[in-house]
Design an enzyme around this catalytic site. Structure first.
Site, PDB file in Angstrom:
ATOM      1  CB  SER A  40      22.508   9.057  -9.614  1.00 41.75           C
ATOM      2  OG  SER A  40      21.761   9.479 -10.737  1.00 41.75           O
TER       3      SER A  40
ATOM      4  CE  LYS B 201      19.556   6.017 -11.585  1.00 38.76           C
ATOM      5  NZ  LYS B 201      20.332   6.713 -10.526  1.00 38.76           N
TER       6      LYS B 201
END
Length: 270
Positions: free
Chosen positions: A55, A116
């Site tokens: 990701s 993230k």
């Protein structure tokens, strides 16, 4: 005073026994101190993590190992081993900066660590329009750097375009330039509502913009992240200390040296 042979042997035996016992205790004490130091460092300074998914490609690759600074954002119960529910909120709290790559606890299951990039801070407006990121109504500038091919944790080949994106600075910090991967400009998560980040929360996105379950997922499904509470922050990702491309079975030890990504070792995370 005269000593018999037996009394001399008894004294020597006791000295030898005492010496052996002292050495064992010194070793135990050294191990105890080392353990306490390791717990202190892990709890208050740095913790190591590995990257299991794609990701954050191209910034972080599957198989990267990195150190996360825990002191930069202050401490919550998630900073402590086993996350005991001793207090709410954060102690010595510091608001993160836009562009920070941060580790935090998943909103739906706080036993899971996520990593993230922090894109939006409290009060920010965050929106995707046609695959472009808009922050507070302004398009975030990006520079096309050409074709890019990568593989995720399942070995799925992803072909897209790589861009250098420049997030605006925050709290005295200048713009943060970093790499992103775009596979498409279509779909609902490339065309989102205008999200307004609530107080006490942040908005997180993966650098692999079309293969990341991030804050754009605001529903009620178990995998939806949504806005992330500041309390869930664990730390700021600082540098990669090891990286390996696990293409071969573990038992093929002769392949281990060629699987190490030597160029990624001791690289700062941007």
């Amino acid at each position: 005073m005269a000593f018999t042979k037996s009394s001399v042997r008894d004294k020597e035996g006791r000295r030898n026994k005492d010496g052996a016992g002292s050495g064992t205790w010194d070793m135990i004490r050294t191990l105890l101190y080392a353990g306490l130091i390791a717990i202190f460092v892990r709890t208050f300074l740095f913790e190591s993590f590995n990257i299991p998914s794609g990701s954050m490609i191209p910034t972080l690759l599957v198989g990267d190992y990195l150190f996360v600074a825990k002191y930069e954002y202050g401490y919550s119960r998630f900073s402590l081993p086993f996350s005991p529910d001793l207090f709410e909120g954060r102690i010595m709290s510091q608001v993160p900066h836009r562009g920070d790559v941060a580790v935090f606890r998943f909103t739906q299951d706080t036993s899971i660590d996520y990593i993230k990039r922090i894109v939006g801070l409290p009060g920010d407006h965050v929106q995707m329009r046609g695959g472009e990121l808009y922050l507070n109504g302004t398009e975030v500038p990006r520079t096309d750097e050409g074709d890019s091919v990568a593989s995720d944790e399942n070995g799925t080949r992803m072909q897209g375009r790589r861009y250098e994106e420049a997030l605006p600075g925050s709290a005295g910090h200048g713009p943060v330039a970093h790499q992103i991967l775009k596979l498409t400009s279509d779909g609902p998560y490339n065309n989102t509502p205008d999200y307004v980040v609530p107080a006490g929360y942040f908005f997180a996105m993966g650098d692999n913009r079309d293969d990341s379950a991030d804050s754009r997922f605001m529903g009620t499904e178990p995998e939806d992240l949504g806005f992330v509470p500041m309390q869930n922050l664990v730390g700021h990702a600082k540098f990669i200390f090891f990286s390996i491309d696990e293409r071969h079975p573990l038992w093929q030890v002769w392949e281990w040296p060629v699987e190490i990504r030597w160029s990624r070792i001791v690289n700062w995370v941007h």
